[in-house]
Design a protein around this motif. Structure first.
Motif, short mmCIF file in Angstrom:
data_model
loop_
_atom_site.label_atom_id
_atom_site.label_comp_id
_atom_site.label_asym_id
_atom_site.label_seq_id
_atom_site.Cartn_x
_atom_site.Cartn_y
_atom_site.Cartn_z
N ASP B 62 0.80 -1.24 0.00
CA ASP B 62 0.00 0.00 0.00
C ASP B 62 0.83 1.29 0.00
N HIS B 63 1.98 1.26 0.68
CA HIS B 63 2.75 2.50 0.79
C HIS B 63 3.40 2.89 -0.54
N TYR B 64 3.72 1.87 -1.34
CA TYR B 64 4.35 2.13 -2.64
C TYR B 64 3.42 1.70 -3.77
N GLY B 97 -5.51 -0.74 -1.61
CA GLY B 97 -5.65 0.45 -0.77
C GLY B 97 -4.85 0.38 0.51
N VAL B 98 -5.13 1.31 1.43
CA VAL B 98 -4.36 1.44 2.68
C VAL B 98 -4.77 0.34 3.66
N CYS B 99 -3.78 -0.23 4.33
CA CYS B 99 -4.00 -1.39 5.21
C CYS B 99 -5.19 -1.25 6.15
N HIS B 100 -5.28 -0.14 6.89
CA HIS B 100 -6.32 -0.06 7.92
C HIS B 100 -7.72 -0.04 7.32
N GLN B 101 -7.84 0.56 6.14
CA GLN B 101 -9.14 0.59 5.49
C GLN B 101 -9.51 -0.79 4.96
N THR B 118 2.64 -3.77 11.05
CA THR B 118 3.87 -2.96 11.03
C THR B 118 3.53 -1.53 10.64
N ASP B 119 2.59 -0.96 11.34
CA ASP B 119 2.20 0.42 11.05
C ASP B 119 1.72 1.06 12.34
N SER B 120 2.25 2.24 12.61
CA SER B 120 1.97 2.86 13.90
C SER B 120 0.48 3.17 14.09
N HIS B 121 -0.26 3.37 13.01
CA HIS B 121 -1.68 3.75 13.17
C HIS B 121 -2.62 2.56 13.34
N THR B 122 -2.07 1.45 13.78
CA THR B 122 -2.91 0.27 14.02
C THR B 122 -3.87 0.49 15.19
N GLY B 294 -7.24 12.28 1.62
CA GLY B 294 -7.01 10.84 1.49
C GLY B 294 -6.47 10.27 2.78
N THR B 295 -5.87 9.09 2.71
CA THR B 295 -5.18 8.35 3.79
C THR B 295 -6.11 7.58 4.72
N CYS B 296 -5.46 6.85 5.63
CA CYS B 296 -6.20 6.05 6.60
C CYS B 296 -6.91 6.94 7.62
N THR B 297 -6.60 8.23 7.63
CA THR B 297 -7.28 9.14 8.54
C THR B 297 -8.48 9.80 7.87
N GLY B 355 -4.27 4.11 -1.91
CA GLY B 355 -3.00 3.77 -1.27
C GLY B 355 -2.59 4.93 -0.38
N CYS B 356 -1.36 4.89 0.09
CA CYS B 356 -0.89 5.94 1.00
C CYS B 356 -0.52 7.22 0.25
N ALA B 357 -0.10 7.06 -1.01
CA ALA B 357 0.24 8.20 -1.86
C ALA B 357 1.22 9.14 -1.15
N ALA B 358 0.95 10.46 -1.22
CA ALA B 358 1.94 11.43 -0.73
C ALA B 358 2.05 11.47 0.79
N CYS B 359 1.17 10.79 1.50
CA CYS B 359 1.11 10.90 2.96
C CYS B 359 2.49 10.77 3.61
N LEU B 360 3.30 9.84 3.13
CA LEU B 360 4.59 9.65 3.80
C LEU B 360 5.76 10.14 2.96
N GLY B 361 5.48 10.98 1.95
CA GLY B 361 6.57 11.63 1.27
C GLY B 361 7.44 10.74 0.43
N SER B 377 -4.57 14.06 6.39
CA SER B 377 -3.81 12.95 6.98
C SER B 377 -3.43 13.26 8.42
N ASN B 378 -2.46 12.53 8.95
CA ASN B 378 -2.25 12.60 10.39
C ASN B 378 -0.89 13.12 10.86
N ARG B 379 0.01 13.47 9.94
CA ARG B 379 1.34 13.91 10.39
C ARG B 379 1.83 15.11 9.62
N GLY B 383 9.46 17.51 6.43
CA GLY B 383 9.86 16.54 5.41
C GLY B 383 8.89 15.40 5.21
N ARG B 384 7.81 15.37 5.96
CA ARG B 384 6.89 14.25 5.89
C ARG B 384 6.32 14.03 4.47
N MET B 385 6.08 15.13 3.76
CA MET B 385 5.41 14.98 2.47
C MET B 385 6.28 15.49 1.32
S1 SF4 Z 1 -0.58 7.30 7.93
FE1 SF4 Z 1 -0.32 7.60 5.74
S2 SF4 Z 1 1.45 6.33 5.22
FE2 SF4 Z 1 0.70 5.61 7.21
S3 SF4 Z 1 -0.77 3.94 6.74
FE3 SF4 Z 1 -1.94 5.84 6.89
S4 SF4 Z 1 -2.06 6.57 4.77
FE4 SF4 Z 1 -0.40 5.10 4.85
#
Ligand code: SF4
Lengths: 166, 427
Positions: B62-64, B97-101, B118-122, B294-297, B355-361, B377-379, B383-385
């Motif tokens: 999802d991230h790539y 798409g993004v894991c949490h969704q 393996t994702d902090s937003h679990t 976008g994003t999981c948020t 997917g995660c797209a630009a969320c994590l830069g 998004s959430n961060r 340099g995040r994006m």
């Molecule tokens: S915070 Fe961003 S990079 Fe992390 S899982 Fe959610 S959409 Fe993907």
């Protein structure tokens, strides 16, 4: 693992997040040597040029907050960082570093007591820090038994290997 | 015990557990993202041969998604091979798409489960009454190797939410305001339990946004007691096999806080930390180069709906780029069915695949030096994006859409009220 780690201090502030420790754009690198080249790049682009094996990162609160990327711990360990002392750590970073055998110690108020460039030494088991430059002693929190056990085995991979057998 | 403790106790096969204790737990569902090839490496470094429970393992590319460098493509290729070799049939490839969704869409996230990704937003899976927590690659590899992992039983903080939301104010504003007040390390190592009458007004989508963002106050996990809203969602997804735990009435929270949202206006987190929160009106008129929805948020159907509502029959400001990234292919399909995607593209949005797209830069919408981005998004770390000297503002999907429309940060409430007036006239 060496119980006493000794080196030069690199001091950072609060909330040093994983994007500063290891920028997201390098996440597709996987071998530790390439990962090591970007250590702390977001916070101090010259860090990798200056750091020597055994040097110690000192920070204030919530070091390692942000993503769960293990790259953040791998980059510091592979760049030669000997230990990280902070007032508090983010949870996932803490687990990742200990799992890799990189010692982290919680030392209240360390931020104000060490300057970048000071020579310091730390006893990983007791949490006692000596600042040789200012000739002061700082007492930190003692690491929990289980974490010390992981560090003593040079990381959790060795432990699991022994536990599971082949 | 708290419901979260009961989940851990069951997973550890113990009668009871208490805060501070270290327990070894069987994992119900373990997820790996494509950023974490190290998981596979660590698995083999620990002499792993066969994955302990392939049916409880899920891999997300999802991230790539889709890969934009040869190295990313190669990492994904290795994941696909690993899945094939290990008999892991839950491979969520780049079209998902993004894991949490995905966990929510496919009914993998459910009450009483211990979910580790393996994702902090679990923490997001607290919205379903699950114990969700993020780990790094080696911890996940230990699960692949042994089926279990050690945890320190966390203390639990209660955050009680009361009051009525004003128009233009959403769960995202609520959680931003809470993080602003408490700070980004308030809940480190702890669980956060949301309670209160406001929850009744929150859909699953809003609850996911709420739980998702507790990671930004350091939380290890999050919890919302499953209720009619949860059960209706699960039923809609045909999920029936789950166990609901409840917190004992004499449970002692490590902190007990109440927030009344009645006087809350839209909030914004200014650069460069998530707890740098202000009323959005403090930044009224600040020009934005990019608006990111976008994003999981903030990339669910309801988020696209509110944006479509604000942008209907309008055009975005030509000085602003508007990226729309549905959180999953299911979200994309539903949003197309409802016409939201058409409305947004007509208004000038750039549609990016789920997917995660630009969320994590890493790709698909990075920002340049000196640029300003408002994002759902959430961060907003430096340099995040994209460039370290770009500025990122976090806000609700409605605030992102209002900024895309105007080219500057502005309160979305007036569009929502105006539209409602028009809709009434037209009906
Ligand atoms: S915070 Fe961003 S990079 Fe992390 S899982 Fe959610 S959409 Fe993907």
């Amino acid at each position: 693992m060496k119980r006493i780690v000794e080196g030069k201090a690199f001091v950072f502030g609060s909330n040093i997040d994983t994007d500063q420790i290891y920028p997201g754009r390098y996440l597709d690198l996987t071998d530790p040597e390439s990962v090591a080249r970007h250590a702390m790049e977001g916070a101090d682009p010259d860090f990798v040029k200056k750091v020597q094996p055994g040097d110690i990162i000192v920070a204030e609160k919530n070091f390692g907050c942000g993503s769960s990327r293990e790259h953040a711990a791998i980059t510091l360990k592979s760049a030669g960082v000997g230990a990280i002392l902070a007032e508090s750590f983010a949870r996932i970073f803490y687990r990742n570093a200990i799992n890799l055998g990189l010692p982290l110690l919680v030392i209240p108020q360390i931020g104000g007591k060490v300057k970048s460039g000071d020579r310091i030494s730390v006893d990983i088991q007791t949490g006692l820090v000596q600042n040789e430059t200012s000739n002061t002693e700082i007492r930190g929190e003692q690491i929990s038994e289980y974490m010390f056990h992981i560090l003593k085995n040079d990381g959790i991979k060795n432990l699991i290997k022994n536990q599971c057998g082949k | 015990m708290h419901a979260l403790e009961k989940i851990l106790a069951k997973a550890a096969n113990k009668e009871s557990v208490s805060a501070g204790e270290i327990v070894n737990c069987q994992i119900d569902m373990a997820g790996i993202n494509d950023l974490y090839l190290q998981t596979i490496r660590s698995f083999y470094e620990m002499d792993g041969e066969k994955v302990y429970a392939p049916d409880k393992t899920i891999v997300f590319l999802d991230h790539y998604a889709p890969a934009s460098t040869v190295m990313q493509a190669d990492n994904q290729k290795q994941f696909r091979e690993f899945c094939r070799e290990q008999g892991i049939d839950k491979l969520m490839d780049i079209n998902q798409g993004v894991c949490h969704q995905i966990m929510a869409d496919k009914g993998f996230s459910k009450p009483g489960q211990l979910i580790v990704i393996t994702d902090s937003h679990t923490t997001t899976h607290g919205a379903f009454g699950a114990f969700g927590t993020g780990v790094g690659a080696t911890d996940l590899a230990i699960i692949l190797r042994t089926g279990s992992l050690w945890f320190r039983v966390p203390e639990v903080i209660r955050i009680n939410l009361e009051g009525q939301l004003r128009p233009g104010v959403y769960a995202k504003d609520v959680i931003l305001s809470i993080i602003g007040k408490l700070g980004s390390d308030y809940a480190v190592y702890k669980g956060v339990d949301f309670t209160g009458t406001l929850l009744k007004q929150f859909s699953i989508s809003e609850r996911m946004a709420l739980c998702n963002m507790t990671t930004e106050m350091g939380a290890k996990t999050c919890y919302i007691q499953p209720d009619e809203v949860t059960f209706a969602f699960l039923e809609g997804n045909k999920v029936t096999d789950y166990e609901v735990f409840e917190t004992d009435s004499d449970f002692q929270y490590s902190a007990d806080l109440t927030f009344d949202v009645t006087d809350l206006y839209p909030q914004i987190a200014a650069p460069h930390s998530v707890d740098n929160v202000f009323p959005l009106s403090d930044y009224e008129g600040e020009a934005v180069h990019q608006a990111f929805l976008g994003t999981c948020t903030g990339g669910r159907v309801e988020d696209l709906a509110v944006a479509a509502h604000i942008l209907k029959d309008s055009k975005i400001n030509p000085l602003t780029r508007f990226l729309v990234v549905p959180a999953s292919s299911q979200v994309l399909m539903e949003a197309m069915e409802k016409g939201y995607i058409q409305t947004l593209v007509e208004a000038g949005a750039t549609l990016v695949t789920p997917g995660c797209a630009a969320c994590l830069g890493t790709h698909e919408g990075m920002i340049a030096e000196g640029e300003v981005c408002i994002t759902a998004s959430n961060r907003n770390f430096p340099g995040r994006m994209g460039h370290g000297k770009a500025e990122i503002f976090l806000a609700s999907p409605a605030s992102v859409a209002a900024a895309a429309l105007n080219g500057y940060i502005t309160d979305p409430a007036r569009y929502l009220i105006e539209r409602e007036g028009q809709d009434e006239k037209n009906s």
